[in-house]
Structure formats: C-alpha cells, structure tokens
Design an enzyme around this catalytic site. Structure first.
Site, short mmCIF file in Angstrom:
data_model
loop_
_atom_site.label_atom_id
_atom_site.label_comp_id
_atom_site.label_asym_id
_atom_site.label_seq_id
_atom_site.Cartn_x
_atom_site.Cartn_y
_atom_site.Cartn_z
N LYS A 1 0.84 -1.21 0.00
CA LYS A 1 0.00 0.00 0.00
C LYS A 1 0.87 1.25 0.00
O LYS A 1 1.54 1.55 0.98
CB LYS A 1 -0.90 0.05 1.24
CG LYS A 1 -1.89 1.21 1.15
CD LYS A 1 -2.37 1.72 2.48
CE LYS A 1 -1.71 3.00 2.95
NZ LYS A 1 -1.80 4.15 2.07
N GLU B 1 10.09 1.82 10.47
CA GLU B 1 11.07 2.88 10.20
C GLU B 1 10.33 4.19 10.34
O GLU B 1 9.40 4.46 9.58
CB GLU B 1 11.61 2.76 8.76
CG GLU B 1 12.39 1.51 8.47
CD GLU B 1 13.74 1.47 9.16
OE1 GLU B 1 14.22 2.50 9.63
OE2 GLU B 1 14.30 0.36 9.23
N CYS C 1 13.46 11.70 6.21
CA CYS C 1 13.58 11.25 7.60
C CYS C 1 14.96 11.57 8.14
O CYS C 1 15.15 11.74 9.34
CB CYS C 1 13.28 9.77 7.70
SG CYS C 1 14.21 8.79 6.51
N GLU D 1 9.85 16.79 15.02
CA GLU D 1 10.08 16.64 13.57
C GLU D 1 9.14 17.58 12.81
O GLU D 1 7.93 17.42 12.87
CB GLU D 1 9.83 15.19 13.14
CG GLU D 1 10.26 14.94 11.71
CD GLU D 1 9.97 13.52 11.22
OE1 GLU D 1 8.88 13.01 11.51
OE2 GLU D 1 10.84 12.95 10.54
P1 NAD Z 1 2.37 8.61 7.78
O1 NAD Z 1 2.67 7.92 9.05
O2 NAD Z 1 1.31 9.63 7.77
O3 NAD Z 1 1.96 7.56 6.65
C1 NAD Z 1 2.80 6.50 6.27
C2 NAD Z 1 1.94 5.40 5.65
O4 NAD Z 1 1.09 4.87 6.67
C3 NAD Z 1 1.02 5.87 4.54
O5 NAD Z 1 0.94 4.89 3.53
C4 NAD Z 1 -0.31 6.01 5.25
O6 NAD Z 1 -1.43 5.88 4.38
C5 NAD Z 1 -0.26 4.86 6.22
N1 NAD Z 1 -1.14 4.99 7.38
C6 NAD Z 1 -1.66 6.11 7.92
N2 NAD Z 1 -2.45 5.80 8.97
C7 NAD Z 1 -2.43 4.46 9.10
C8 NAD Z 1 -3.04 3.53 10.00
N3 NAD Z 1 -3.86 3.94 10.97
N4 NAD Z 1 -2.79 2.22 9.85
C9 NAD Z 1 -1.94 1.78 8.88
N5 NAD Z 1 -1.36 2.62 7.98
C10 NAD Z 1 -1.59 3.93 8.09
O7 NAD Z 1 3.76 9.22 7.28
P2 NAD Z 1 4.03 10.10 6.00
O8 NAD Z 1 3.52 11.47 6.24
O9 NAD Z 1 3.59 9.39 4.77
O10 NAD Z 1 5.64 10.12 5.98
C11 NAD Z 1 6.40 11.01 6.72
C12 NAD Z 1 7.00 10.34 7.94
O11 NAD Z 1 7.72 9.17 7.53
C13 NAD Z 1 8.02 11.20 8.65
O12 NAD Z 1 7.84 11.08 10.04
C14 NAD Z 1 9.36 10.59 8.24
O13 NAD Z 1 10.42 10.81 9.14
C15 NAD Z 1 9.00 9.15 8.14
N6 NAD Z 1 9.96 8.42 7.30
C16 NAD Z 1 10.83 7.57 7.91
C17 NAD Z 1 11.79 6.90 7.16
C18 NAD Z 1 12.75 5.96 7.82
O14 NAD Z 1 13.31 5.11 7.12
N7 NAD Z 1 13.00 6.05 9.12
C19 NAD Z 1 11.85 7.09 5.78
C20 NAD Z 1 10.94 7.97 5.19
C21 NAD Z 1 9.99 8.62 5.96
#
Ligand code: NAD
Length: 522
Positions: free
Chosen positions: A198, A273, A307, A409
């Site tokens: 997804k 992650e 990130c 963040e």
């Molecule tokens: P997010 O947590 O909003 O969403 C990530 C994914 O989770 C999306 O596909 C979203 O649809 C899904 N999601 C949302 N709610 C959910 C739920 N209740 N159950 C299951 N899935 C759900 O994050 P984002 O805004 O897409 O990304 C930004 C964040 O990701 C930042 O905090 C960034 O630091 C982090 N990030 C971390 C890494 C790493 O490797 N550590 C890499 C890239 C991004």
C-alpha cells in the site's frame, strides 16, 4: 497524514465542467492476482501535483478492506509456488526488473517529480535507489546464506537456513515513493514471500510504476499485489489482517505506534522505520564552507522532507557567527520552484496539511520558543507560486536544545541552529531528542570524529558529510523512537523478511538425547 487528496465517486451523477476536464485524467487500478482491477467500492481519489494543484496526475482506487481481503487471498494462493521457486530463479526475474527500471528511469523520474514535488535530480536519485536495491538484493538469490555448526553428538549434523515469513503487508510513505517500496518489496520477494503493498495516498503513481515493472519482468500473478487508498482504511485493514504474518511500515512515529499495537494484538511481526530529528555537529576546526554546503543540502534537499534531514545544526560557539552568516547567505540564495524546472533548488512541500504543520512550527519557533528567525519563514503564494505548496527555506538561530523546534520533527524546509560550548556539549545536545536516525560531524580532528562516532546513539553516522546519503548495501534504520530494532537495506534486511529454521540431521540410526547422551570429555 495526507488529507489533501480528494476522494471522488466514479458513479456520481452529471459531470460539471471541471469534472469534465478531469474525465480526461488517466485512471489507474489496483493490481490483484495478476489483474488490474477497480476498487470494489468503485470510488477513486485524485493524485495532485503539489507544485500546481490544477494538475491532476491521475485517479486511483479508493480501496477498502474488501480490496485488501482480495489481495491477501491472492498472496495466499501464490505463496507456495513462489516460496518453492528456487531463489536463483526468483533473482533472475528481479534482475529483469532492474533492467526495466533502468530503461524507464527518465519517465519514472518525471512522474515522481510531478506527483511528489522533489526536483528532477533527486527524483532520479530515488529511482536509482530502487535500481540499486533491486540489483543488490537480487544478488542475494545466489547467497541467502545460512550456516552449519558442529552438533554436540556423534553422527549428527546441525545447520540453519532462512525460510520466508509468509504473506507480508508493506505500508510506505510519500517522500521516497519508489525507493522505500523497493527497499521492502525486493527483499521480501527474494526471500520467497508474497506481498500486499500500500503506497502513500499522495504518491501512488511511482509505486504503480514499480509494480507495473514487476508485472513486465514476469513476477507471477498473486506474488505482488498493489492496493491504493488511505491509511485509516487500507492501512488499518492490512495491519489487522490475521493472514498477513508481517507488517513492514515506514512513516511517522505516531502512525508507527498504531501499526505496532495492531500487530502486537495478533502476534504479527512488525518492522518500523519512523521519524527523525537529525543533527550535524560543526566543530571549531571544521572546514566551514564544506559544513555549510552539507547543512544546506541536508536541511533543504527534498524541501526538508527526508527522515534523515539535517533539521538541527549544533555549532561550536567559536565558529558560530561565521557559520551562521554563511548558512543564511546560502539559504537565501536557494531557488524555490517547480521541481520539474532544472533551475529549481527547493521544490514544494507535499500538501496543504504539510504547509499548515510547517507554518505552525515557524510560528512556534518565533513566538513560543523565542528563537531568532534568521531567514525565510513565509509561505510563497504569489505569481508562479499561486497554485502550489511552497515555503521559503527557513533558518532559526540562537535556539536552545529544549525548544520545540529543536525537539520535534517539522518535516519541511526549516532548520534550527543551536550553539554548543564543546564536543561533549554538542554530543549531549545532538543525542538529546527522542529520535535516533542519523547524525554527522564536521571536524578535521580524527579523535573528535571517533569520539562522536562512538557516542552518538543513532543508526547512521557521517563524518564530514551531511546527515543524508545512505547507500543500499549498508543497513538503514534508527534507534529510540525512530525504529523498533530492525534494519532495512544491506543483508540485514533479510532478517526482517526471513525467519531462521534450525535443522538437526541424526544419521546414527539410534536415539540420541540432546544434553543427556553427550560423551564426557576424555
Ligand atoms: P504517515 O505515518 O502519515 O503515513 C505512512 C503510511 O502509513 C502511509 O501509507 C499512510 O497511508 C499509512 N497509514 C496512515 N495511517 C495508518 C493507520 N492507521 N494504519 C496503517 N497505515 C496507516 O507518514 P508520511 O507522512 O507518509 O511520511 C512522513 C514520515 O515518515 C516522517 O515522520 C518521516 O520521518 C518518516 N519516514 C521515515 C523513514 C525511515 O526510514 N526512518 C523514511 C521515510 C519517511
């Protein structure tokens, strides 16, 4: 979280003039059991260009738990055949996938810039990371090393092999829309798992491109299944689905906690992650020009939406003034604009929610925290910026380590400069956040470099380089609130997507009881 994408119904009455124009927009489908299919709800959502919101990139299925169920059934049906396909044969298909990604790199890069906003060079880097990951991990098809070890009794053989976990759910964010899905998908496949993937609702096209390439490469039906839609519906249906033995998630720490709880409830494996608040330490002996260059790249590359972004700059007080004045000069010189324009340095942020969040942190920095706004701080909304989500590169200076802008963040083009009195002080400040993804030091002194390398509690560390720039053959991940002890990339990712099986072969022809029938040493 991506609320900016608009849900639309395919079946809703008469089309207005605006909707008529939208009818020309390309419609995409889910990929389930080797077929491209609509969502069972018939609903769609729009993928919008963050540099110009009048540009609808495509319409994607607004899927529900019914679509997740269908995808899981397909993954279940394909599992036995795929896990029994010899790993070197699975690898051959993945090498073909790598060739397709290389062939279509330019198109995938343009698609990514259009849906995500990052500048073309960086989007190309994102696609390249997927290529690198595919080739590197496909090579594991002829390794996937286990080990043998002596047994404690005669005529007994002991060994360990990797076995696939089973059906895996992969949930990914929007900031690396092809690289991150590939980091999960390719290791999952080489280990013999089948998957439901997804992508983030803001960037489904890049992941669609990856899955389409999987189909062309000859990955059998049901092995890779793509379901687009929102996290609260599709993501939650995946995390709660009892047949998905593993959920691999990348996203915010807040969502990661929800995912982890759902997995804990049903004893599923869960790799996370999550967020970061990464620091560059600049010592008084540093090459200041180099440090400024690294800070600008780390803080404002991908509009700060990495990130690993350098969102804190911890600078020795002896070089503080010099560093800050150069940093601000360079930040002011950055050209903000549409990522598709090769002259642009900093593209838009992802959506309106992101604009609001970032602007609220800029207000917090100025008003509540009382840090000094040295440059930037405004949303750009006139002229060429009128239809996009543009924010000026922003530098806060004279910040204290415990301010909210130093701790939380922000995930946008904002960095915070914090003065430090010594190396020890800088390390304490840099470690003093809840995250532990990446950190860096600029120094010419090898002792200082090694001390920081030793004392920074992060998953990634750089010397005389910025906090960003991971390579696919080294493990990637973080400590504390960034992760839950797993690492992606490298060979370490195989420990997420396979489980160890210890095997004992007794060729003595008699019962030999471990710990009991052991010969005593002569
Ligand atoms: P997010 O947590 O909003 O969403 C990530 C994914 O989770 C999306 O596909 C979203 O649809 C899904 N999601 C949302 N709610 C959910 C739920 N209740 N159950 C299951 N899935 C759900 O994050 P984002 O805004 O897409 O990304 C930004 C964040 O990701 C930042 O905090 C960034 O630091 C982090 N990030 C971390 C890494 C790493 O490797 N550590 C890499 C890239 C991004």
């Amino acid at each position: 979280m991506a609320q900016a994408k608009k849900a639309i119904s395919k079946t809703s009455g008469k089309l207005s003039a605006r909707n008529a124009a939208r009818a020309a927009v390309k419609t995409y489908h889910n990929y389930i059991d080797g077929e491209w299919v609509e969502s069972q709800s018939g609903e769609m959502f729009e993928n919008i260009n963050p540099a110009d919101t009048r540009d609808i990139v495509g319409r994607f299925p607004l899927s529900t738990s019914d679509d997740v169920n269908a995808a899981v059934n397909a993954a279940h049906g394909a599992f036995d055949r795929w896990r029994n396909t010899p790993a070197p044969k699975r690898a051959e298909i993945l090498f073909r996938l790598g060739e397709i990604l290389i062939r279509d790199k330019e198109q995938f890069t343009a698609d990514m810039t259009r849906e995500m906003g990052k500048v073309l060079k960086e989007a190309g880097g994102d696609v390249q990371e997927a290529i690198d990951c595919t080739y590197y991990t496909a090579g594991e098809g002829r390794r996937l090393h286990g080990f043998t070890t002596p047994a404690e009794m005669r005529s007994k053989f002991a060994m360990c092999i990797r076995q696939p976990v089973g059906l895996c759910g992969l949930i990914t964010p929007w900031n690396f829309p092809m690289a991150i899905p590939s980091w999960k998908l390719i290791p999952a496949l080489i280990c013999g798992n089948t998957v439901v993937l997804k992508p983030a609702e803001d960037t489904p096209l890049s992941t669609y491109n990856l899955v389409k390439a999987c189909e062309e490469a000859g990955i059998p039906p049901g092995v890779v299944n793509l379901v687009t839609g929102y996290g609260e519906s599709v993501g939650a249906a995946m995390t709660n689905h009892t047949a998905l033995r593993l959920i691999s998630f990348t996203g915010s720490t807040e969502t990661g906690r929800i995912v982890a709880s759902a997995c804990a409830e049903r004893n599923a494996i869960c790799s996370l992650e999550m967020g970061g608040k990464n620091a560059i330490i600049v010592m008084d002996d540093a090459d200041i020009d180099l440090a400024v260059e690294g800070a600008i790249w780390g803080a404002f590359g991908t509009s700060g939406q990495r990130c690993t972004a350098s969102s804190r700059l911890v600078v020795h007080k002896k070089v503080y003034k010099q560093f800050v004045s150069k940093l601000v000069e360079e930040a002011k010189a950055l050209r903000v604009g549409n990522g598709a324009d090769p002259k642009t340095d900093v593209g838009p942020v992802i959506n309106n929610d992101a604009v609001e969040k970032i602007m609220s942190y800029i207000r917090i920095g100025r008003n509540d925290d009382g840090a000094k706004l040295a440059c930037g701080g405004k949303r750009l909304s006139r002229g060429d910026y009128a239809n996009g989500y543009f924010i000026e590169p922003t530098v806060f200076t004279d910040a204290a380590p415990d301010m909210r802008i130093s701790q939380e963040e922000i995930f946008g083009p904002v960095t915070t400069v914090i003065p430090a009195n010594s190396l020890e002080d800088a390390i304490q400040i840099a470690n003093g956040v809840r995250y532990g993804l990446s950190a860096a030091i600029y120094t010419q002194n090898v002792n200082r470099a090694f001390k920081a390398m030793n004392d920074m509690y992060t998953g990634i560390f750089y010397v005389n380089a910025s906090t960003i720039g991971a390579e696919v053959h080294l493990p990637f991940g973080g400590t504390k609130a960034t992760g839950n002890g797993h690492r992606e990339a490298g060979t370490q990712v195989l420990d997420i997507f396979s489980e160890w099986k210890s095997i004992y072969v007794d060729f003595s022809g008699k019962l030999q009881r471990a710990q009991i029938d052991v010969e005593s040493p002569q």
